[in-house]
Design a protein around this motif. Structure first.
Motif, PDB file in Angstrom:
ATOM      1  N   ASP A 110       0.827  -1.207   0.000  1.00  0.00           N
ATOM      2  CA  ASP A 110       0.000   0.000   0.000  1.00  0.00           C
ATOM      3  C   ASP A 110       0.860   1.255   0.000  1.00  0.00           C
ATOM      4  O   ASP A 110       0.530   2.251  -0.663  1.00  0.00           O
ATOM      5  CB  ASP A 110      -0.906  -0.008   1.229  1.00  0.00           C
ATOM      6  CG  ASP A 110      -1.948  -1.124   1.164  1.00  0.00           C
ATOM      7  OD1 ASP A 110      -2.211  -1.602   0.032  1.00  0.00           O
ATOM      8  OD2 ASP A 110      -2.457  -1.534   2.227  1.00  0.00           O
ATOM      9  N   VAL A 111       1.958   1.220   0.728  1.00  0.00           N
ATOM     10  CA  VAL A 111       2.860   2.376   0.745  1.00  0.00           C
ATOM     11  C   VAL A 111       3.465   2.601  -0.629  1.00  0.00           C
ATOM     12  O   VAL A 111       3.545   3.737  -1.121  1.00  0.00           O
ATOM     13  CB  VAL A 111       3.952   2.185   1.816  1.00  0.00           C
ATOM     14  CG1 VAL A 111       5.005   3.290   1.710  1.00  0.00           C
ATOM     15  CG2 VAL A 111       3.342   2.179   3.209  1.00  0.00           C
ATOM     16  N   ASP A 112       3.882   1.510  -1.267  1.00  0.00           N
ATOM     17  CA  ASP A 112       4.459   1.643  -2.608  1.00  0.00           C
ATOM     18  C   ASP A 112       3.438   2.183  -3.598  1.00  0.00           C
ATOM     19  O   ASP A 112       3.763   3.041  -4.446  1.00  0.00           O
ATOM     20  CB  ASP A 112       4.968   0.280  -3.084  1.00  0.00           C
ATOM     21  CG  ASP A 112       6.164  -0.196  -2.273  1.00  0.00           C
ATOM     22  OD1 ASP A 112       6.775   0.653  -1.592  1.00  0.00           O
ATOM     23  OD2 ASP A 112       6.465  -1.408  -2.322  1.00  0.00           O
ATOM     24  N   LEU A 113       2.205   1.714  -3.516  1.00  0.00           N
ATOM     25  CA  LEU A 113       1.174   2.183  -4.440  1.00  0.00           C
ATOM     26  C   LEU A 113       0.866   3.653  -4.217  1.00  0.00           C
ATOM     27  O   LEU A 113       0.663   4.410  -5.171  1.00  0.00           O
ATOM     28  CB  LEU A 113      -0.102   1.338  -4.279  1.00  0.00           C
ATOM     29  CG  LEU A 113      -0.007  -0.133  -4.711  1.00  0.00           C
ATOM     30  CD1 LEU A 113      -1.310  -0.864  -4.428  1.00  0.00           C
ATOM     31  CD2 LEU A 113       0.338  -0.227  -6.193  1.00  0.00           C
ATOM     32  N   THR A 114       0.808   4.058  -2.952  1.00  0.00           N
ATOM     33  CA  THR A 114       0.532   5.466  -2.666  1.00  0.00           C
ATOM     34  C   THR A 114       1.658   6.353  -3.188  1.00  0.00           C
ATOM     35  O   THR A 114       1.411   7.395  -3.813  1.00  0.00           O
ATOM     36  CB  THR A 114       0.366   5.664  -1.154  1.00  0.00           C
ATOM     37  OG1 THR A 114      -0.661   4.793  -0.669  1.00  0.00           O
ATOM     38  CG2 THR A 114      -0.001   7.101  -0.834  1.00  0.00           C
ATOM     39  N   THR A 115       2.886   5.947  -2.944  1.00  0.00           N
ATOM     40  CA  THR A 115       4.030   6.730  -3.421  1.00  0.00           C
ATOM     41  C   THR A 115       4.069   6.753  -4.946  1.00  0.00           C
ATOM     42  O   THR A 115       4.332   7.804  -5.555  1.00  0.00           O
ATOM     43  CB  THR A 115       5.341   6.127  -2.895  1.00  0.00           C
ATOM     44  OG1 THR A 115       5.275   6.021  -1.469  1.00  0.00           O
ATOM     45  CG2 THR A 115       6.523   6.968  -3.304  1.00  0.00           C
TER      46      THR A 115
ATOM     47  N   GLN B 125       1.514   6.369  -7.052  1.00  0.00           N
ATOM     48  CA  GLN B 125       0.417   7.165  -7.582  1.00  0.00           C
ATOM     49  C   GLN B 125       0.719   8.656  -7.457  1.00  0.00           C
ATOM     50  O   GLN B 125       0.416   9.438  -8.374  1.00  0.00           O
ATOM     51  CB  GLN B 125      -0.873   6.815  -6.818  1.00  0.00           C
ATOM     52  CG  GLN B 125      -2.119   7.523  -7.333  1.00  0.00           C
ATOM     53  CD  GLN B 125      -2.481   7.105  -8.748  1.00  0.00           C
ATOM     54  OE1 GLN B 125      -2.231   5.974  -9.138  1.00  0.00           O
ATOM     55  NE2 GLN B 125      -3.029   8.045  -9.514  1.00  0.00           N
ATOM     56  N   ALA B 126       1.314   9.042  -6.372  1.00  0.00           N
ATOM     57  CA  ALA B 126       1.674  10.459  -6.215  1.00  0.00           C
ATOM     58  C   ALA B 126       2.729  10.874  -7.222  1.00  0.00           C
ATOM     59  O   ALA B 126       2.676  11.990  -7.784  1.00  0.00           O
ATOM     60  CB  ALA B 126       2.176  10.704  -4.777  1.00  0.00           C
TER      61      ALA B 126
ATOM     62  N   GLU C 288       1.036  11.400 -10.604  1.00  0.00           N
ATOM     63  CA  GLU C 288       0.260  12.635 -10.669  1.00  0.00           C
ATOM     64  C   GLU C 288       1.172  13.860 -10.781  1.00  0.00           C
ATOM     65  O   GLU C 288       0.808  14.857 -11.422  1.00  0.00           O
ATOM     66  CB  GLU C 288      -0.615  12.749  -9.417  1.00  0.00           C
ATOM     67  CG  GLU C 288      -1.723  11.708  -9.376  1.00  0.00           C
ATOM     68  CD  GLU C 288      -2.525  11.784  -8.100  1.00  0.00           C
ATOM     69  OE1 GLU C 288      -2.166  12.635  -7.236  1.00  0.00           O
ATOM     70  OE2 GLU C 288      -3.505  11.023  -7.950  1.00  0.00           O
TER      71      GLU C 288
ATOM     72  N   SER D 129       7.007   0.904 -11.319  1.00  0.00           N
ATOM     73  CA  SER D 129       7.136  -0.011 -10.179  1.00  0.00           C
ATOM     74  C   SER D 129       8.462  -0.752 -10.251  1.00  0.00           C
ATOM     75  O   SER D 129       9.105  -0.841 -11.316  1.00  0.00           O
ATOM     76  CB  SER D 129       5.980  -1.013 -10.185  1.00  0.00           C
ATOM     77  OG  SER D 129       6.025  -1.801 -11.377  1.00  0.00           O
TER      78      SER D 129
ATOM     79  N   ARG E 154      -1.187  -0.251 -10.359  1.00  0.00           N
ATOM     80  CA  ARG E 154      -1.586   0.781  -9.395  1.00  0.00           C
ATOM     81  C   ARG E 154      -3.018   0.580  -8.920  1.00  0.00           C
ATOM     82  O   ARG E 154      -3.354   0.945  -7.793  1.00  0.00           O
ATOM     83  CB  ARG E 154      -1.429   2.169 -10.019  1.00  0.00           C
ATOM     84  CG  ARG E 154       0.009   2.570 -10.291  1.00  0.00           C
ATOM     85  CD  ARG E 154       0.138   4.083 -10.442  1.00  0.00           C
ATOM     86  NE  ARG E 154      -0.812   4.637 -11.399  1.00  0.00           N
ATOM     87  CZ  ARG E 154      -0.590   4.751 -12.707  1.00  0.00           C
ATOM     88  NH1 ARG E 154       0.576   4.339 -13.206  1.00  0.00           N
ATOM     89  NH2 ARG E 154      -1.511   5.260 -13.498  1.00  0.00           N
ATOM     90  N   THR E 155      -3.879   0.010  -9.798  1.00  0.00           N
ATOM     91  CA  THR E 155      -5.261  -0.270  -9.384  1.00  0.00           C
ATOM     92  C   THR E 155      -5.423  -1.668  -8.812  1.00  0.00           C
ATOM     93  O   THR E 155      -6.546  -2.049  -8.444  1.00  0.00           O
ATOM     94  CB  THR E 155      -6.197  -0.121 -10.596  1.00  0.00           C
ATOM     95  OG1 THR E 155      -5.761  -0.989 -11.644  1.00  0.00           O
ATOM     96  CG2 THR E 155      -6.212   1.320 -11.079  1.00  0.00           C
TER      97      THR E 155
END
Length: 818
Positions: free
Chosen positions: A42-47, A49-50, A53, A70, A126-127
């Motif tokens: 989850d941390v990797d996905l949040t980072t 995704q940011a 963006e 990734s 990411r999804t």
């Protein structure tokens, strides 16, 4: 990452690591070491995704490490040795990561495959569209099976380092049930239009409601008339809210195509739009003016001079590919030959592509099935024997060489009638091309060899006839008539260059121009009235004829299965192609309606009370019998065993044509005359099986020598007897002449001289001159005899032993000396 090809499933991410311990590692501890915590993901996905963006699409990245990707994708790219971004990848990947719809156009060999595969993996990662519960997340559509396999291989290479997606390849060639079982578990599918549409309509468990990404590779080909219906049907199944990406070397920008795919404000990326050339700079392009009867000669001469090169030769149809491959293979050009076309089975196509990719020097005869997207390593030459249908097809064909900034050469064979139109189309697409000439001293003609092979092998001749028909048909259906002018091609000479004795008959070339013009100018009301008038019309002879506007019956897949034949077996339409060459076929005399009768389909009725009359002979000049009033008649033709039944007016018309009547008569035997003028039938070689049935060759040779020896002895004895009889006859005649001369001399001495004696001698001489045998046997100047012949003839005249051979002469000499 887990991949599925049909029912086959391969797990790659869980491979154990090799340690230095002597005792085996327990599987549970090893799996616990590799397993990642959900919080870390989850941390990797949040980072990640940011980072996506915050990505600025205006800045240009030079390597994959500069992009927010990734760790699994970066590891797969690094393991596959992909480090530097190409031009299309620099502009397309950042926009695709942000979810934009893209229209990407770039030259062939510029790395378009990674430009859409990397965003597919990253957006689904990411999804967390992973596992069978997530459903299908991305669909990649390619026009050909070979291109789909190549895309899947690249996807497998870059996704094998940790990704857990289930990816599948759906291209047909296998059982539908096997693909249905695996398709419901896939997250990414690489497919062809026809096969995926079949699954969308027939596989109930295949759900595409959660599809997030749709990719069309070689989009201009997929969106043309060949796949238009399939693509429209596929889009109807897909959700509207999705990301769509189109990539090709010659991209379409038609509003109708974009509206069909429901693109939302697409970004058009054309990295080479401002370039001076639509093809790579390292590609050397030339064309040769070659009339179509000389194309195979030029191609053969080219192969002889390029035996150490890797060559792709493009032809317009699969039948041409097979004919050229078979003929050149028999002549052994000195370079390995391969052929590839759409009629081959999937396993054979995979084997051929793999074999050609691994070869250092080879020649591949192919159709446009490999013209788009296929990456064959280190291709030296691309030879286009047949002119492409348009400039886009030309660009895709020559793109098989000079890939990834390598050098390459391409040559195009153009008929003189095609030069002006094709050069204008290439110039409009910014394709630089130069003309070169063929050295006549190095060009070799193979027409005589092809004629010899077609004469000896009927199946090879049949392949040549099909190749000719398919090539002429391809010219006929071309849209650009400024390039392809069918009337300007020397078709008879082209047929001779294929080794054929003449050009086969083609239906659309024999069509009546006035009939075509009449149908074209006919009003819609007239066409509707003709269709409503009924399916059967009366012809001028009073018989029923089927309407041409009647729709054919529906044919199921089982009908096609039972009609399918091996390509090596002569098909049924071969008899139609050579119908005029077969005088024994009675179907040639009948119309299409008679030839296509079904079982128990009544065409004529003969009253039971009327019996067929005795066969009458048909003398020349008899009027046409009226079968409508007198009923059926039978006429015995000279040279025919069975009488000809005249039961309709159409059959009665046969009496007016001598050519058609010949087909009802027995075929005569052909005779030849030897040097002595004796007629005999043509000597034919004996069948090998019949020869071996009579015994071994050595035994037959001894038997033949014994029989011939006996025959020679008998003939020698007969010749000796004949010669002996002639010699005795000559001796008897010589003695009679000598005796007659003695009698004449004695009579003259008794009578004495005087006028009466002179008159008597004159009458005797006159009477003697009438004897023809004595005149023929008049004494002639004889050669002086040898010393050993005088005594022999004296003995012979006295009734002694005759000398016939050298042994007899030696025996007679020994007798005289002893």
């Amino acid at each position: 990452m887990r991949f599925e090809i049909g029912p086959v499933q391969v797990n790659i991410s869980m491979a154990p690591e090799i340690s230095g311990r002597t005792r085996p590692t327990k599987p549970k501890k090893q799996a616990r070491g590799i397993k990642r915590k959900r919080g870390d993901i989850d941390v990797d996905l949040t980072t990640l995704q940011a980072a996506v963006e915050e990505l600025d699409t205006a800045t240009t990245a030079t390597s994959f490490t500069d992009l927010p990707l990734s760790a699994e994708t970066k590891a797969g790219l690094d393991a596959s040795h992909y480090t530097t971004l190409t031009d299309i990848q620099q502009k397309a990947i950042p926009l695709a990561l942000k979810g934009k719809d893209i229209l990407g156009a770039a030259k062939t060999g510029s790395g378009k495959t990674l430009a859409f595969l990397v965003p597919v993996l990253e957006n689904l990662y990411r999804t967390q569209c992973i596992g069978p519960d997530a459903g299908l997340g991305a669909m990649v559509i390619a026009p050909t099976r070979e291109l789909a396999i190549q895309i899947f291989d690249v996807l497998r290479q870059i996704g094998r380092k940790g990704h857990l997606f289930a990816a599948g390849l759906v291209i047909g060639g296998k059982g539908l049930r096997e693909e249905q079982d695996a398709l419901v578990r896939m997250n990414i599918v690489v497919c062809t239009p026809g096969r995926i549409l079949q699954h969308l309509s027939q596989t109930a468990a295949f759900n595409v409601d959660g599809l997030r990404m749709l990719v069309l590779d070689e989009a201009d080909r997929i969106l043309d008339m060949g796949f238009q219906r399939d693509v429209d049907a596929i889009v109807d199944y897909l959700p509207r809210e999705r990301q769509t990406m189109l990539f090709s070397a010659t991209q379409t920008k038609r509003v109708a195509d974009l509206a069909r795919l429901s693109l939302r404000e697409p970004e058009y990326i054309s990295v080479h739009e401002s370039a001076s050339s639509a093809t790579p700079k390292t590609l050397q392009q030339n064309y040769v003016l070659t009339p179509i009867p000389e194309k195979l000669d030029t191609l053969w001469s080219f192969l002889q001079s390029s035996k150490k090169s890797k060559i792709v030769v493009f032809l317009s149809s699969g039948k041409q590919v097979r004919f050229v491959y078979e003929t050149f293979r028999h002549m052994q050009p000195g370079i390995p030959l391969l052929h590839l076309h759409g009629r081959q089975k999937q396993t054979a196509r995979l084997e051929i592509t793999t074999k050609f990719s691994n070869a250092k020097a080879s020649c591949l005869f192919a159709t446009d099935v490999v013209a788009r997207g296929i990456d064959f390593p280190a291709v030296d030459w691309v030879v286009q024997v047949d002119c492409p249908e348009d400039a886009e097809t030309y660009i895709h064909r020559v793109g098989r060489t000079a890939r990834y900034e390598r050098d390459g050469r391409a040559v195009l064979f153009l008929d003189p009638s095609e030069e002006e139109g094709m050069l204008a189309r290439l110039e409009a697409k910014n394709v630089p091309i130069e003309r070169i000439n063929v050295r006549t001293k190095k060009q070799t003609s193979i027409k005589n060899q092809l004629q010899n092979m077609c004469f000896k092998d009927p199946q090879l001749k049949y392949l040549g006839q099909k190749a000719f028909a398919s090539y002429v048909r391809s010219l006929h259906v071309q849209k650009d008539k400024t390039i392809f002018k069918l009337d300007s091609y020397p078709l008879e000479e082209y047929a001779a260059s294929l080794g054929l004795p003449g050009a086969p008959r083609i239906k659309f070339l024999k069509a009546d121009a006035e009939d075509v013009k009449r149908k074209k100018n006919a009003s819609r009301q007239a066409a509707a009235s003709e269709s409503e008038s009924g399916s059967d019309d009366d012809d001028e002879d009073g018989e029923k004829v089927k309407s041409k506007t009647e729709k054919p019956a529906v044919r199921t897949k089982y009908d096609r299965m039972f009609e399918r034949q091996n390509q090596d077996v002569l098909a049924d339409h071969y008899s139609k192609m050579i119908k005029s060459d077969d005088p024994t076929s009675n179907n040639a005399l009948l119309d299409d309606d008679d030839a296509g009768d079904d079982l128990f389909d009544i065409k004529r009725r003969i009253p039971a009370a009327s019996s067929s009359p005795e066969p009458d002979t048909a003398p020349d000049g008899d009027p046409e019998p009226d079968t409508r009033t007198s009923g059926p008649k039978s006429i015995l033709l000279p040279g025919a065993k069975t009488p000809l039944i005249l039961d309709s007016a159409r059959r009665a018309k046969l009496l007016k044509s001598k050519k058609k009547l010949l087909q009802f008569k027995e075929s005569g035997t052909k005779l030849v005359f030897d040097d002595d003028g004796t007629a005999h039938q043509i000597y034919e070689l004996e069948d090998e099986a019949a020869f071996r049935a009579r015994g071994e060759a050595e035994e037959q040779r001894k038997r033949f020598l014994d029989e011939e020896g006996e025959r020679v002895k008998i003939a020698d004895g007969e010749d000796k007897a004949t010669a002996k009889a002639k010699r005795r006859e000559k001796i008897v005649k010589r003695k009679e002449r000598a005796k007659q001369a003695d009698e004449d001399d004695a009579a003259g001495q008794q009578v004495g001289g005087g006028e009466q004696d002179a008159m008597a001698n004159f009458l005797a001489d006159a009477a003697g001159s009438d004897d023809e045998s004595e005149a023929e046997e008049a004494p002639q100047a004889k050669k002086q005899k040898k010393w050993f012949q005088k005594d022999v003839e004296v003995e012979a005249e006295e009734g002694g032993r005759e000398i016939e051979t050298l042994d007899d002469l030696e025996a007679e000499a020994a007798r005289l000396l002893g």
